[in-house]
Structure formats: C-alpha cells, structure tokens
Write a protein that holds these residues in place. Structure first.
Motif, PDB file in Angstrom:
ATOM      1  N   LYS A 192       4.866  -3.325   2.021  1.00 38.26           N
ATOM      2  CA  LYS A 192       3.474  -3.561   1.630  1.00 38.26           C
ATOM      3  C   LYS A 192       3.300  -4.956   1.038  1.00 38.26           C
ATOM      4  O   LYS A 192       2.328  -5.664   1.343  1.00 38.26           O
ATOM      5  CB  LYS A 192       3.033  -2.504   0.619  1.00 38.26           C
ATOM      6  N   ASN A 193       4.239  -5.360   0.208  1.00 33.13           N
ATOM      7  CA  ASN A 193       4.147  -6.691  -0.407  1.00 33.13           C
ATOM      8  C   ASN A 193       4.193  -7.792   0.652  1.00 33.13           C
ATOM      9  O   ASN A 193       3.465  -8.787   0.570  1.00 33.13           O
ATOM     10  CB  ASN A 193       5.278  -6.893  -1.414  1.00 33.13           C
ATOM     11  N   GLU A 194       5.055  -7.615   1.657  1.00 29.24           N
ATOM     12  CA  GLU A 194       5.166  -8.622   2.713  1.00 29.24           C
ATOM     13  C   GLU A 194       3.910  -8.651   3.575  1.00 29.24           C
ATOM     14  O   GLU A 194       3.426  -9.730   3.962  1.00 29.24           O
ATOM     15  CB  GLU A 194       6.391  -8.341   3.573  1.00 29.24           C
ATOM     16  N   VAL A 195       3.363  -7.473   3.876  1.00 30.44           N
ATOM     17  CA  VAL A 195       2.116  -7.410   4.656  1.00 30.44           C
ATOM     18  C   VAL A 195       0.994  -8.109   3.891  1.00 30.44           C
ATOM     19  O   VAL A 195       0.234  -8.913   4.456  1.00 30.44           O
ATOM     20  CB  VAL A 195       1.732  -5.943   4.953  1.00 30.44           C
ATOM     21  N   ASP A 196       0.865  -7.825   2.576  1.00 30.15           N
ATOM     22  CA  ASP A 196      -0.181  -8.457   1.771  1.00 30.15           C
ATOM     23  C   ASP A 196      -0.021  -9.975   1.752  1.00 30.15           C
ATOM     24  O   ASP A 196      -1.009 -10.720   1.853  1.00 30.15           O
ATOM     25  CB  ASP A 196      -0.121  -7.910   0.338  1.00 30.15           C
ATOM     26  N   ALA A 197       1.230 -10.430   1.638  1.00 31.96           N
ATOM     27  CA  ALA A 197       1.474 -11.873   1.591  1.00 31.96           C
ATOM     28  C   ALA A 197       1.066 -12.541   2.898  1.00 31.96           C
ATOM     29  O   ALA A 197       0.456 -13.623   2.900  1.00 31.96           O
ATOM     30  CB  ALA A 197       2.952 -12.138   1.294  1.00 31.96           C
ATOM     31  N   ARG A 198       1.368 -11.900   4.012  1.00 36.51           N
ATOM     32  CA  ARG A 198       1.020 -12.494   5.312  1.00 36.51           C
ATOM     33  C   ARG A 198      -0.487 -12.460   5.551  1.00 36.51           C
ATOM     34  O   ARG A 198      -1.054 -13.380   6.155  1.00 36.51           O
ATOM     35  CB  ARG A 198       1.772 -11.779   6.440  1.00 36.51           C
ATOM     36  N   LEU A 199      -1.150 -11.383   5.105  1.00 40.00           N
ATOM     37  CA  LEU A 199      -2.600 -11.308   5.272  1.00 40.00           C
ATOM     38  C   LEU A 199      -3.290 -12.388   4.435  1.00 40.00           C
ATOM     39  O   LEU A 199      -4.282 -12.997   4.870  1.00 40.00           O
ATOM     40  CB  LEU A 199      -3.104  -9.922   4.867  1.00 40.00           C
ATOM     41  N   LYS A 200      -2.787 -12.634   3.222  1.00 38.08           N
ATOM     42  CA  LYS A 200      -3.357 -13.687   2.383  1.00 38.08           C
ATOM     43  C   LYS A 200      -3.201 -15.055   3.039  1.00 38.08           C
ATOM     44  O   LYS A 200      -4.096 -15.902   2.977  1.00 38.08           O
ATOM     45  CB  LYS A 200      -2.681 -13.682   1.014  1.00 38.08           C
ATOM     46  N   ARG A 237      -9.151  -6.547  10.457  1.00 39.25           N
ATOM     47  CA  ARG A 237      -8.976  -7.243  11.736  1.00 39.25           C
ATOM     48  C   ARG A 237      -7.493  -7.395  12.109  1.00 39.25           C
ATOM     49  O   ARG A 237      -7.111  -7.247  13.267  1.00 39.25           O
ATOM     50  CB  ARG A 237      -9.651  -8.614  11.663  1.00 39.25           C
ATOM     51  N   TYR A 238      -6.669  -7.721  11.132  1.00 44.34           N
ATOM     52  CA  TYR A 238      -5.272  -8.071  11.441  1.00 44.34           C
ATOM     53  C   TYR A 238      -4.225  -7.123  10.847  1.00 44.34           C
ATOM     54  O   TYR A 238      -3.034  -7.295  11.105  1.00 44.34           O
ATOM     55  CB  TYR A 238      -4.958  -9.489  10.922  1.00 44.34           C
ATOM     56  N   GLY A 239      -4.667  -6.150  10.046  1.00 47.49           N
ATOM     57  CA  GLY A 239      -3.709  -5.330   9.312  1.00 47.49           C
ATOM     58  C   GLY A 239      -2.669  -4.634  10.176  1.00 47.49           C
ATOM     59  O   GLY A 239      -1.466  -4.685   9.881  1.00 47.49           O
ATOM     60  N   TYR A 276       2.927  -4.265  12.027  1.00 49.96           N
ATOM     61  CA  TYR A 276       3.892  -4.108  13.122  1.00 49.96           C
ATOM     62  C   TYR A 276       4.908  -5.251  13.097  1.00 49.96           C
ATOM     63  O   TYR A 276       6.120  -5.026  13.233  1.00 49.96           O
ATOM     64  CB  TYR A 276       3.140  -4.081  14.451  1.00 49.96           C
ATOM     65  N   GLU A 277       4.425  -6.470  12.906  1.00 48.08           N
ATOM     66  CA  GLU A 277       5.324  -7.628  12.858  1.00 48.08           C
ATOM     67  C   GLU A 277       6.298  -7.530  11.684  1.00 48.08           C
ATOM     68  O   GLU A 277       7.494  -7.801  11.823  1.00 48.08           O
ATOM     69  CB  GLU A 277       4.511  -8.923  12.727  1.00 48.08           C
ATOM     70  N   VAL A 278       5.774  -7.138  10.520  1.00 55.32           N
ATOM     71  CA  VAL A 278       6.622  -7.053   9.329  1.00 55.32           C
ATOM     72  C   VAL A 278       7.713  -6.013   9.506  1.00 55.32           C
ATOM     73  O   VAL A 278       8.881  -6.256   9.191  1.00 55.32           O
ATOM     74  CB  VAL A 278       5.762  -6.741   8.080  1.00 55.32           C
ATOM     75  N   VAL A 279       7.341  -4.835  10.002  1.00 57.38           N
ATOM     76  CA  VAL A 279       8.335  -3.776  10.200  1.00 57.38           C
ATOM     77  C   VAL A 279       9.406  -4.231  11.182  1.00 57.38           C
ATOM     78  O   VAL A 279      10.610  -4.045  10.947  1.00 57.38           O
ATOM     79  CB  VAL A 279       7.668  -2.468  10.692  1.00 57.38           C
ATOM     80  N   ASN A 280       8.988  -4.863  12.271  1.00 49.40           N
ATOM     81  CA  ASN A 280       9.962  -5.354  13.263  1.00 49.40           C
ATOM     82  C   ASN A 280      10.887  -6.400  12.650  1.00 49.40           C
ATOM     83  O   ASN A 280      12.104  -6.370  12.866  1.00 49.40           O
ATOM     84  CB  ASN A 280       9.235  -5.944  14.473  1.00 49.40           C
ATOM     85  N   ASP A 281      10.309  -7.327  11.902  1.00 45.25           N
ATOM     86  CA  ASP A 281      11.133  -8.378  11.290  1.00 45.25           C
ATOM     87  C   ASP A 281      12.138  -7.777  10.302  1.00 45.25           C
ATOM     88  O   ASP A 281      13.321  -8.141  10.301  1.00 45.25           O
ATOM     89  CB  ASP A 281      10.238  -9.392  10.566  1.00 45.25           C
ATOM     90  N   LYS A 282      11.668  -6.882   9.454  1.00 45.26           N
ATOM     91  CA  LYS A 282      12.543  -6.291   8.443  1.00 45.26           C
ATOM     92  C   LYS A 282      13.618  -5.406   9.083  1.00 45.26           C
ATOM     93  O   LYS A 282      14.760  -5.361   8.609  1.00 45.26           O
ATOM     94  CB  LYS A 282      11.719  -5.467   7.449  1.00 45.26           C
ATOM     95  N   LEU A 283      13.252  -4.711  10.153  1.00 51.85           N
ATOM     96  CA  LEU A 283      14.256  -3.901  10.853  1.00 51.85           C
ATOM     97  C   LEU A 283      15.318  -4.790  11.480  1.00 51.85           C
ATOM     98  O   LEU A 283      16.509  -4.464  11.454  1.00 51.85           O
ATOM     99  CB  LEU A 283      13.585  -3.043  11.938  1.00 51.85           C
ATOM    100  N   GLY A 284      14.885  -5.915  12.051  1.00 52.56           N
ATOM    101  CA  GLY A 284      15.852  -6.842  12.639  1.00 52.56           C
ATOM    102  C   GLY A 284      16.818  -7.368  11.600  1.00 52.56           C
ATOM    103  O   GLY A 284      18.031  -7.426  11.836  1.00 52.56           O
ATOM    104  N   GLU A 285      16.278  -7.729  10.426  1.00 51.64           N
ATOM    105  CA  GLU A 285      17.137  -8.225   9.354  1.00 51.64           C
ATOM    106  C   GLU A 285      18.087  -7.137   8.864  1.00 51.64           C
ATOM    107  O   GLU A 285      19.283  -7.388   8.648  1.00 51.64           O
ATOM    108  CB  GLU A 285      16.266  -8.710   8.191  1.00 51.64           C
ATOM    109  N   ALA A 286      17.550  -5.917   8.700  1.00 51.00           N
ATOM    110  CA  ALA A 286      18.380  -4.811   8.198  1.00 51.00           C
ATOM    111  C   ALA A 286      19.483  -4.455   9.183  1.00 51.00           C
ATOM    112  O   ALA A 286      20.627  -4.190   8.788  1.00 51.00           O
ATOM    113  CB  ALA A 286      17.500  -3.589   7.934  1.00 51.00           C
TER     114      ALA A 286
END
Length: 438
Positions: free
Chosen positions: A25-33, A57-59, A64-74
């Motif tokens: 959630k924190n990462e999604v909020d940061a990207r939306l800002k 509009r973009y949530g 989706y992007e954040v989850v994919n990125d974090k899964l890739g890192e994990a």
C-alpha cells in the motif's frame, strides 16, 4: 529467514513468497503521488488533480505493477538465498484465502538447471575432415566468374537450344486437363542445363527451335515443394519464343582488372581465388568437424531438460521459420500457423547441447579470449572490399559480438573434445566438402 524449497518433479520446484500488505500500500501510494504531479484532468491544472481521481484512474494498474515488481524482487532474493539456478521464468499464483495477518502469500513454481555430467570424451570416435584447394577448383571458379559476366546472342532460327543457352518460352501445364496454380507463364526465361528447371522439363526444351511448340508429359517428384502437384503427372505445352547462345568473356587483362585486381595478371587472379577458396574451405571444415563433435557429445551426456527452456527455444525456431517465410515473399508470414510442437525435437537437441557446451566451457576454461574474437572478426572481414568497416560494424554492436563469441566458444569446445577423443582423419576433395551441408 530460511527458504523452504519444495520438489515437485525432476527439475520442478516451488517456494512460497510473502508480501506485506502495508508495504504494498505504501509503495502504491508513493507511485500515485508521483503520477499526480503530471496528471491532467478537465477542470484542474496539471499537478493539481485530486488524489481520489488519480487513484480512480491509475490505481489498478499501479497496484498491478507494484505487486509484480515486489514479487520479482522477492523471488530473486529467495532464489539467491536458497542457491537455486533458476531456468526460465517462474509461474506465480496467489494462494487462496486472501491476506493472513496482513501478509499476501504466493506460490512460485519454476524449474532449475540440471546437474550436467559429461562422460568419458576418450570413448568417442570422431571423424575429422580436411580438404585442400587444387588447380581444378581454381579453374572451376574462373569459369564461374566468366559465367557471371557472360552475354547472350540470339541463335539462328534453325538452331536448337543447347546446354548453356538462355531460352524464352511460354508454357502451360494441366493435370487431368485442368490448369493448376503456378503452371502457366509467358516470356519466361531460364538457362538450359543449369538445373533451374526440373530435368524432364529441360530435356523436353533442349533442341527446340525458335517458334517451335511441343506438348510433353512431366511427373512432379513426390517431394516437390508445391504440395498440390507433388507426385502428380502434368501435360505441358511449351512454345519457344527465343533461343540465345551464351558468349563467355575471355580471361584477358581487362577482364581481370574488372574483378578488382590492378595488375590484370592471371597469376594474381588465381592467387586471389585460391586465398578466397582457402578461407571458405577453412570455415566449412570447421563447421563439419564441429558438427561431428556435437553429435559425439550427445552420446556421452544424459540429463533431464528444463521444459521451459525447450519451449522458449521452440518458440524461437517458430519465429525464425516465420522470418524465413517472410523473406521468401509470403504474405502475412508473421501470422503463419506454425505449431511449436513440430520443433520440439530440434529444440531439445539445441538445449541439451547448449547446457553441455556451457558445462565444458566452465569446467575447462574454454571461454573466448579477446584475441580470438579479434582474429575471427578479422578473418570474416577479409572477404569484403573494405575490411576495416566490417570490423567496426561487428565491434560496434553488442549482439553481433555475442554471436561472434558463441562461434569462438564452440570452436574452443570442438578443439578440446578432439584433443581427448579417438580421432580418425579423412581427406575430402574440394567437391565433396562443398557438397556437404556445413
């Protein structure tokens, strides 16, 4: 935290990945800002659009992007901690039931590289070929150069077509009295006796005179490229419109200078031809011997293949086949329905050899050295008029350099295997070598 790796099959593994909901959630909020700074909407100035509109509009896409990125890192971190050599891309699916204590869990299913053990290379029997350039090969090349620069003069009306002549014809073929696609042409030209047409067709036209017509039967070979007519017998009507005799130029000083040899001497021409043929022979011999080595290697290795790598290679071969069809002029070649399954045996062979070569390179320090890369590029460039430009062309592109590196590595592996195997040397004639597929 220790990573638990579950073995599902020979090379298939599964691990569980965990993502904290609050972190997502924190990462999604940061990207939306960040997006909000450049977002435009009717009635608002750029950068002043309310966050609820930006989120609406973009949530979903940002989440989706954040989850994919974090899964890739994990996944990358988990694979590294578990010391796994992952083959291909993992398949990741969320576990059922939703978040547990604020944590989302995912199953990552993937394959690992096999342990490659190469058997006793000394047990291999490999035939190594060699070939020399003789005067006859040089003579034939001179004739080819003459034919490339030949001219044609029309024959007298009473002279029939002979081998080497260029004939202009109208023809129409029918099978059981019905015309077929590609079986008719007007003003069609071909050279008699040079294999441009089926042998039966050339035999029928040979000896025909200008203005003469003839009907003859022709059976298409069973393996003919035109599947609609393969194995069938057609009746062809041919009318000869023109017969032209070839005129081969003499090998004069002017002829030789026209080939780029300033002194115009026959000795220079033959020396230049020999140098070029030796280069071609070297490449063909190397390709022939490398193929023999690779065939031998398949006999001393046995391991399971990551099917993800096989599937990726099969897909690559499909795209290569489509590109070939496009180069041949096929419309919509990129949409051609080519099943990947037909390439699986070839893909499996390539993947197995690729893993075997990689193991030999790693175990025996057979990597390509800079001087080897430079020497190979220099050799490739010698067949061009401006070698320096060709060298620069290779050196300026990473992909082209990677292709050169692959060739040099395979050559190193071939030399290494030949140094260990039981080798039988065989001398081939120039004709035998050039007739082989390298």
């Amino acid at each position: 935290m220790a990573i638990t790796v579950e073995t599902l099959d020979k090379l298939e593994r599964r691990i569980t990945l965990s993502l904290a909901v609050d972190v997502l959630k924190n990462e999604v909020d940061a990207r939306l800002k960040k997006l909000a700074r450049t977002t435009k909407a009717d009635g608002f100035r750029q950068g002043k659009v309310p966050m609820n509109i930006v989120a609406q509009r973009y949530g979903m896409s940002v989440q989706y992007e954040v989850v994919n990125d974090k899964l890739g890192e994990a996944f990358a971190q988990a694979a590294q901690e578990a010391q796994l050599r992952v083959a291909g891309q993992p398949r990741i699916a969320e576990k059922e039931g939703g978040p547990v204590e604020g944590v989302l869990q995912f199953d990552a299913t993937f394959e690992v590289y096999p342990e490659v053990t190469v058997g006793d290379l000394a047990s291999l029997d490999i035939e190594r070929v060699a070939a020399d350039i003789d005067d006859a090969a040089i003579d034939r090349t001179v004739e080819i150069l003459r034919k490339q620069r030949r001219t044609f003069n029309q024959r007298a009306a009473d002279e029939g077509a002979q081998d080497g002549d260029r004939v202009t014809i109208d023809f129409e073929g029918k099978i059981d009295g019905v015309a077929f696609e590609g079986g008719k042409a007007e003003g069609f030209q071909f050279l008699v006796g040079e294999g441009q047409m089926l042998e039966a067709f050339e035999k029928a036209v040979r000896g025909m005179k200008t203005g003469e017509s003839k009907t003859f039967p022709l059976k298409f070979p069973d393996d003919y490229h035109g599947k609609d007519v393969a194995g069938k017998e057609a009746d062809f009507l041919v009318t000869v419109k023109k017969v032209e005799a070839q005129q081969l130029p003499e090998v004069t000083e002017d002829f030789i200078k026209g080939l780029g040899l300033a002194d115009g001497s026959l000795d220079s021409l033959r020396a230049d031809i020999k140098k070029n043929l030796e280069r071609e022979v070297k490449f063909r011999v190397a390709a022939r011997n490398k193929a023999a080595v690779m065939e031998g290697l398949l006999k001393v290795v046995s391991f399971d293949l990551p099917q993800s790598l096989v599937a990726a290679e099969a897909d690559r071969l499909v795209e290569q086949a489509r590109a070939d069809l496009k180069a041949r002029g096929m419309a919509d070649a990129d949409k051609a329905p080519i099943p990947a399954e037909m390439f699986h045996p070839q893909a499996e062979r390539r993947v197995r050899l690729g893993l075997t070569v990689a193991e030999l390179v790693k175990a025996n320090n057979l990597q390509a050295k800079p001087e080897q890369l430079q020497a190979h590029i220099q050799e490739l460039a010698q067949s061009y008029e401006q070698p320096a430009q060709v060298v620069a062309w290779y050196m300026s592109d990473r992909q082209r350099m990677a292709e050169v590196e692959a060739v040099v590595i395979e050559a190193n592996v071939a030399d290494f295997v030949l140094s260990k195997a039981k080798v039988t040397d065989k001398s081939l004639s120039f004709e035998e070598l050039m007739g082989q597929q390298g």
